[in-house]
Design an enzyme around this catalytic site. Structure first.
Site, PDB file in Angstrom:
ATOM      1  N   ASN A 227      -6.570 -18.115  -2.647  1.00 26.17           N
ATOM      2  CA  ASN A 227      -5.622 -19.038  -2.651  1.00 26.17           C
ATOM      3  C   ASN A 227      -5.718 -20.102  -1.131  1.00 26.17           C
ATOM      4  OD1 ASN A 227      -4.741 -16.754  -1.091  1.00 26.17           O
ATOM      5  ND2 ASN A 227      -2.570 -17.051  -1.386  1.00 26.17           N
TER       6      ASN A 227
ATOM      7  N   CYS B  60       1.537 -16.242  -0.148  1.00 28.74           N
ATOM      8  CA  CYS B  60       2.301 -15.045  -0.088  1.00 28.74           C
ATOM      9  C   CYS B  60       3.650 -15.410   0.630  1.00 28.74           C
ATOM     10  CB  CYS B  60       1.463 -14.063   0.515  1.00 28.74           C
ATOM     11  SG  CYS B  60       0.814 -14.679   2.142  1.00 28.74           S
TER      12      CYS B  60
ATOM     13  N   GLU C  26      -2.717  -7.716   4.943  1.00 27.43           N
ATOM     14  CA  GLU C  26      -1.670  -8.721   4.954  1.00 27.43           C
ATOM     15  C   GLU C  26      -1.522  -8.915   3.275  1.00 27.43           C
ATOM     16  OE1 GLU C  26       0.155 -11.690   3.462  1.00 27.43           O
ATOM     17  OE2 GLU C  26      -1.549 -12.978   3.905  1.00 27.43           O
TER      18      GLU C  26
ATOM     19  N   GLU D  91      -2.068 -11.324  12.573  1.00 22.42           N
ATOM     20  CA  GLU D  91      -3.071 -12.298  12.752  1.00 22.42           C
ATOM     21  C   GLU D  91      -2.530 -13.338  13.472  1.00 22.42           C
ATOM     22  OE1 GLU D  91      -6.064 -11.482   8.751  1.00 22.42           O
ATOM     23  OE2 GLU D  91      -4.362 -12.632   8.561  1.00 22.42           O
TER      24      GLU D  91
END
Length: 493
Positions: free
Chosen positions: A163, A296, A262, A470
């Site tokens: 994505n 997300c 993640e 991150e």
């Protein structure tokens, strides 16, 4: 909803389609290739080398072989290479964006934004590379001197989704390189071109052979599992679904591989009665429709106070209906296609289930009659809390609105999920804002805003949305180990 129909622009000829292993561009060992499709038309863009498990092993061998020298490379030199990568990306925005849009479908304007966002990770971690410190001092009893070093964890396996194909690679590669780690990158099979082009730019930036290796494949499980169990991978960073994340965690356990995850999200978007609706609606479109909802962090469950729910729903439906749909490379496009046919089918099924359970469609609710994997921006009201799109990540352009009256109850509803990545809160009451932000079980909150991610801030979730962070000052820690050197203090004289 206006619909554009211009065909896709051909890919630039210089986009790599081979594996990148040990500084060389090579065909897959078995000669296999896999198709890359244009989701705006359903047509074939090109084919790329389809890595075998043997290719994955070769890539890891190259990373292991380069690890010692790369770790020993002065931090200032690593920083210069990362800065050069940033400069090359910012000078090549148009090509990178067009390749990304062609393989993934997002509007070209969004793709340009992603290139800038991805480049910023190289800029940020170029600065962090020269700030890897340690500590020194005496123990409290005075009997020892303690020196604490921070050293690279070692070869890393990075697995990225489709994505945000450029940003997710940059968000993992940049801190790994800054810390002195070598890398094997396994990009998503739907979107390998952005990653391969990034590998080409990193080589141009002066990255030594073997430091970054890129192996796209359709056989992710067959390639990744033996690498994780080999003992040579010392760090796994994965972005993707919670289900796949659980499998990778189990595989990483055998060799006790350090992991960052993640994973999925189910972000609540809470609008209180005193919210500025102009801001809330604009941010709802932003938080819901970025990347066609395939994010997300996308707002998934809209909780709107009963007194403003009707107006909010009407205004959101008007705003989403006005977005211009078409191929991402067509000027003026604001909504592109979903990435593939299964993704569109999933979104359609979630909407159908909600409607069967009594939801009202204010706009959209179907796929347009046209080539490609498009789905109309959709707003639903009166959504049953047991609907599947409330319980699962939608990953599409669908806003599902529920109502609430009690502030405590809406926090309970927002937290009633196994995920905890992002949340959004809209209110002008400062005390309420801070209390709700503190009470939400998520790793990131957008307060009166629709964006939560920046390279200078930590990105990540809690519960089953993942492990580690991150970006930000914390991002490089994921790729560093701490080592203690203890030295007894000898008596004077």
């Amino acid at each position: 909803m206006s619909v554009l129909n211009t065909p896709v622009t051909p890919l630039p000829e210089e986009v790599p389609t081979l594996l990148h292993i040990g500084g060389h561009w090579v065909e897959a060992s078995g000669g296999a290739r896999m198709p890359v499709e244009d989701p705006a038309t359903g047509r074939l863009l090109c084919s790329v080398a389809d890595a075998s498990p043997a290719d994955g092993r070769a890539a890891l061998d190259a990373a292991v072989g380069a690890q010692r020298n790369w770790a020993a490379t002065p931090a200032r030199e690593r920083s210069r290479i990362l800065w050069r990568a940033y400069e090359l990306m910012t000078a090549d925005v148009e090509r990178l964006a067009r390749v990304m849009t062609a393989e993934m479908g997002k509007p070209l304007a969004e793709a340009r934004g992603e290139v800038a966002y991805a480049a910023e990770f190289f800029q940020w971690f170029a600065e962090e590379a020269v700030r890897i410190g340690g500590d020194f001092g005496r123990t409290p009893d005075g009997g020892s001197r303690a020196m604490v070093l921070r050293q690279p964890v070692g070869p890393c396996l990075l697995v990225t989704p489709w994505n945000f194909p450029l940003a997710m690679g940059a968000r993992k590669i940049a801190p790994a390189l800054a810390a002195g780690c070598t890398v094997v990158l396994k990009p998503a099979p739907q979107t390998p071109l952005s990653s391969l082009l990034l590998g080409k730019l990193l080589t141009e930036a002066g990255l030594p052979a073997g430091v970054v290796n890129i192996v796209p494949t359709r056989g992710a499980a067959e390639l990744v599992e033996p690498l994780l169990r080999s003992g040579d991978v010392r760090k796994l960073s994965f972005t993707g679904s919670t289900g796949v994340g659980r499998i990778l965690l189990a595989q990483a356990a055998d060799a006790v591989v350090r992991t960052s995850m993640e994973l999925g999200g189910n972000a609540p978007f809470v609008v209180f009665a005193d919210a500025d609706l102009d801001v809330a609606v604009a941010c709802a479109v932003q938080a819901k429709m970025r990347n066609m909802g395939e994010a997300c962090t996308a707002a998934n469950r809209f909780f709107v106070h009963t007194t403003v729910a009707e107006e909010f729903g009407r205004r959101l439906a008007e705003a989403m209906s006005a977005l211009r749909m078409g191929p991402g490379l067509e000027p003026g496009t604001e909504v592109g296609p979903l990435v593939d046919a299964p993704s569109r089918a999933t979104v359609a099924g979630l909407v159908e289930d909600a409607v069967v359970r009594g939801a009202t469609v204010l706009c959209g609710g179907s796929a347009p009659s046209r080539p490609g994997y498009f789905y109309l921006p959709t707003v639903l009201t009166g959504v049953d809390p047991d609907s599947e799109l409330v319980r699962y990540e939608i990953f599409g352009p669908v806003a599902a609105i529920q109502t609430f009256d009690d502030p405590d109850e809406v926090v309970r509803l927002a937290n009633a999920t196994t995920w905890g990545l992002a949340g959004y809160v809209f209110t002008q009451d400062v005390d309420r804002a801070m209390q709700v932000c503190e009470d939400l079980e998520v790793g990131m909150v957008g307060l009166n805003g629709g964006v939560v991610s920046n390279p200078a801030t930590p990105f990540g979730g809690i519960k089953q949305s993942g492990l580690g962070r991150e970006g930000g000052a914390q991002g490089i820690d994921e790729y560093l180990e701490y080592k203690l050197i203890a030295m007894p203090v000898r008596p004077a004289g």
